[in-house]
Design an enzyme around this catalytic site. Sequence first.
Site, short mmCIF file in Angstrom:
data_model
loop_
_atom_site.label_atom_id
_atom_site.label_comp_id
_atom_site.label_asym_id
_atom_site.label_seq_id
_atom_site.Cartn_x
_atom_site.Cartn_y
_atom_site.Cartn_z
N ARG A 157 86.78 13.22 53.69
CA ARG A 157 87.70 14.35 53.81
C ARG A 157 88.99 13.92 54.51
O ARG A 157 89.02 12.90 55.22
CB ARG A 157 87.04 15.47 54.63
CG ARG A 157 85.69 15.96 54.07
CD ARG A 157 85.04 16.95 55.03
NE ARG A 157 83.77 17.47 54.52
CZ ARG A 157 82.58 16.93 54.79
NH1 ARG A 157 82.50 15.85 55.57
NH2 ARG A 157 81.47 17.45 54.31
N LYS A 181 81.57 16.76 59.74
CA LYS A 181 81.37 18.09 60.32
C LYS A 181 80.27 18.06 61.37
O LYS A 181 79.24 17.43 61.19
CB LYS A 181 81.01 19.09 59.21
CG LYS A 181 82.17 19.35 58.24
CD LYS A 181 81.80 20.41 57.22
CE LYS A 181 82.98 20.73 56.31
NZ LYS A 181 82.65 21.76 55.31
N HIS A 252 91.37 16.79 48.03
CA HIS A 252 90.00 17.21 47.75
C HIS A 252 89.64 16.89 46.30
O HIS A 252 88.48 16.66 45.98
CB HIS A 252 89.82 18.70 48.04
CG HIS A 252 88.49 19.01 48.63
ND1 HIS A 252 88.07 18.52 49.86
CD2 HIS A 252 87.44 19.74 48.16
CE1 HIS A 252 86.85 18.95 50.11
NE2 HIS A 252 86.45 19.68 49.10
N ARG A 255 88.29 13.52 46.33
CA ARG A 255 86.90 13.55 46.83
C ARG A 255 85.95 13.94 45.70
O ARG A 255 84.91 13.32 45.49
CB ARG A 255 86.80 14.52 48.00
CG ARG A 255 85.39 14.71 48.57
CD ARG A 255 85.51 15.53 49.86
NE ARG A 255 84.25 16.12 50.30
CZ ARG A 255 83.36 15.49 51.04
NH1 ARG A 255 83.56 14.24 51.40
NH2 ARG A 255 82.25 16.10 51.42
N HIS A 278 77.23 15.59 52.94
CA HIS A 278 76.75 16.95 52.72
C HIS A 278 75.46 17.19 53.49
O HIS A 278 74.55 16.36 53.44
CB HIS A 278 76.49 17.19 51.23
CG HIS A 278 77.74 17.33 50.42
ND1 HIS A 278 77.78 17.15 49.06
CD2 HIS A 278 79.01 17.67 50.78
CE1 HIS A 278 79.00 17.35 48.62
NE2 HIS A 278 79.76 17.66 49.64
N TYR A 287 78.00 18.14 41.29
CA TYR A 287 78.63 17.01 40.60
C TYR A 287 77.81 16.52 39.42
O TYR A 287 78.36 15.90 38.50
CB TYR A 287 78.88 15.87 41.59
CG TYR A 287 79.87 16.27 42.66
CD1 TYR A 287 81.21 16.45 42.36
CD2 TYR A 287 79.45 16.51 43.97
CE1 TYR A 287 82.12 16.85 43.32
CE2 TYR A 287 80.35 16.91 44.93
CZ TYR A 287 81.68 17.07 44.61
OH TYR A 287 82.57 17.48 45.56
#
Length: 306
Positions: A157, A181, A252, A255, A278, A287
Amino acid sequence: MSEQDATWDRVIDAYERHLTLERDLTPHTIRGYVTDVKGLAQHAERLGVHDPADLTIRTMRSHLAQQKSLGRARSTLARRSTSLRVFTAWLRRSGHAETDAAALLVSPAARRELPATLSASDVRAVLDAAAERIETDAVTGTRDLAILEVLYATGIRVGELVGLDRDDIDTSRRVVRVFGKGRKERTVPFGLPAQDAVEAWLQHGRPQLVTEASGPAVFLGVRGGRIDPRTVREVVHRRLGEVDGVADLGPHGLRHTAATHLLEGGADLRSVQEVLGHASIGTTQIYTHVSNERLRAAFRQAHPRA
């Protein structure tokens, strides 16, 4: 400020401190949670609910219904429902409320739209064009190419790229350490083109911009400080926009493209989940649908009896 307003403000301030100090969330995530709660507070005040302890599921459903009437997307409503559940669960744990008012609040099912991606030839054209610009803009051109190569090679990111320090990148092993994150650490590999671009930046470009304010940051702005996310987005949009026929999908989009190309190249879903950081493999599974759609499109175009 009225005493009633102060009640909401005081509780929201305490909630923000909790998200920052106890949960150690990113500033972007904290801002999203707090903004959603402030929206609820404004709606609750209009309904006469002046203390978060008096929240009911009816009040929150009313708030979400109003958001829906304003045309908010299903994904936005789903995210705000999650924010409300996180907030009311904290209210109960912290003693600001006796019950968890949103425990039974159901999020609207978000419609999963397939992310747009670039083809391998499009990416190659963008990277080739960025490399050519180094001849006329050696310093920022070298930096911009390294940014593009890293984003595409790793799928990280923008915030993760901005936070990279010198010792987070091991060019000899071709891996980068990323804090995603929730400050979760992961290690992501990258290939030779990204290695060459990063080494060129660190050896020839970065020294031209470095100042006392640079610290250990890998990527720098033109004034020598750590590059900011907005500048990175501007760089990517500008470089994508310079190549005719290439969709300007932004960082993004790179990504999404990296993840899709990994799967199309034979990577398994769990590996792609690790690369992207994730928390749930369900997020990564979208995906596989992108890859399937591309396969069907190629079949319809190429097969005589499609």
